[in-house]
Design a protein around this motif. Structure first.
Motif, PDB file in Angstrom:
ATOM      1  N   ALA A 292       0.860  -1.179   0.000  1.00 24.42           N
ATOM      2  CA  ALA A 292       0.000   0.000   0.000  1.00 24.42           C
ATOM      3  C   ALA A 292       0.894   1.226   0.000  1.00 24.42           C
ATOM      4  CB  ALA A 292      -0.904   0.007   1.223  1.00 24.42           C
TER       5      ALA A 292
ATOM      6  N   TYR B  20      -7.644  -6.983   1.683  1.00 22.43           N
ATOM      7  CA  TYR B  20      -7.219  -5.695   2.228  1.00 22.43           C
ATOM      8  C   TYR B  20      -8.434  -4.981   2.781  1.00 22.43           C
ATOM      9  CZ  TYR B  20      -8.875  -3.689  -2.222  1.00 22.43           C
ATOM     10  OH  TYR B  20      -9.639  -3.315  -3.297  1.00 22.43           O
TER      11      TYR B  20
ATOM     12  N   THR C 110      -5.727  -0.261   2.513  1.00 19.75           N
ATOM     13  CA  THR C 110      -4.557  -0.580   3.325  1.00 19.75           C
ATOM     14  C   THR C 110      -4.489  -2.057   3.696  1.00 19.75           C
ATOM     15  OG1 THR C 110      -5.754  -0.072   5.362  1.00 19.75           O
ATOM     16  CG2 THR C 110      -4.514   1.724   4.369  1.00 19.75           C
TER      17      THR C 110
ATOM     18  N   ILE D 142      -3.423   0.090  -3.326  1.00 19.20           N
ATOM     19  CA  ILE D 142      -2.707  -1.185  -3.280  1.00 19.20           C
ATOM     20  C   ILE D 142      -2.048  -1.407  -4.635  1.00 19.20           C
ATOM     21  CG2 ILE D 142      -2.899  -3.675  -2.870  1.00 19.20           C
ATOM     22  CD1 ILE D 142      -3.766  -1.989  -0.444  1.00 19.20           C
TER      23      ILE D 142
END
Length: 169
Positions: A2, A50, A37, A16
């Motif tokens: 990230a 994520y 993130t 990402i």
């Protein structure tokens, strides 16, 4: 990985990216204007999990986004199809953190705040079902083996202790 587009402290945007171990250009796999993130590859290499803070507000004049106020969503990126699935559920309206895959890539374990605790949940990737695994604990995930997980759990009335528990299937 990230990465953020700027070094400004108030810029909470992040995306990402994937880079081949042999090098080359980074491929951006997210386009959400909010923060994306904590990417974690599944052990079978098929999926990247994520968290995302969905933010559809108009950008400020400097290009940054107003802060997102709400729960993060669990996101699953299929590496082969290059498609992302939002796995958030109204039934489990919480912000996942500390994502950990099971060894067989069938489920994700994560912590999330529930009132004053940080309880452990499991997400089954096939059924889309969420299962709450602890109640009223402050939980940290240690390591995950093929059939079990090591945890540290504590509460306001109990000191931290190490536990080993079977994985939920």
């Amino acid at each position: 990985f990230a990465a953020q587009p700027t070094t400004m402290v108030r810029d909470n945007r992040s995306d990402i990216f994937i880079v081949s171990p042999s090098g080359g250009a980074a491929e951006q796999i997210t386009t959400n204007p909010g923060p994306d993130t904590g990417p974690v590859w599944s052990p079978d290499g098929a999926t990247i999990a994520y968290t995302a803070g969905p933010n559809s507000t108009a950008p400020l004049p400097d290009g940054t986004q107003p802060s997102y106020v709400g729960n993060e969503h669990l996101m699953l990126y299929n590496v082969a199809s290059r498609k992302t699935r939002d796995a958030a559920s109204r039934a489990v309206d919480l912000s996942p953190s500390g994502l950990h895959w099971s060894a067989d890539s069938a489920s994700l374990l994560f912590r999330t705040g529930v009132k004053t605790s940080r309880d452990l949940f499991a997400y089954d990737t096939a059924s889309g079902a969420y299962t709450r695994l602890t109640h009223g604990k402050i939980t940290s995930i240690g390591s995950i083996a093929h059939d079990s997980v090591a945890l540290v759990m504590e509460s306001s009335s109990e000191p931290g202790e190490i536990y080993v528990a079977p994985l939920v299937r």
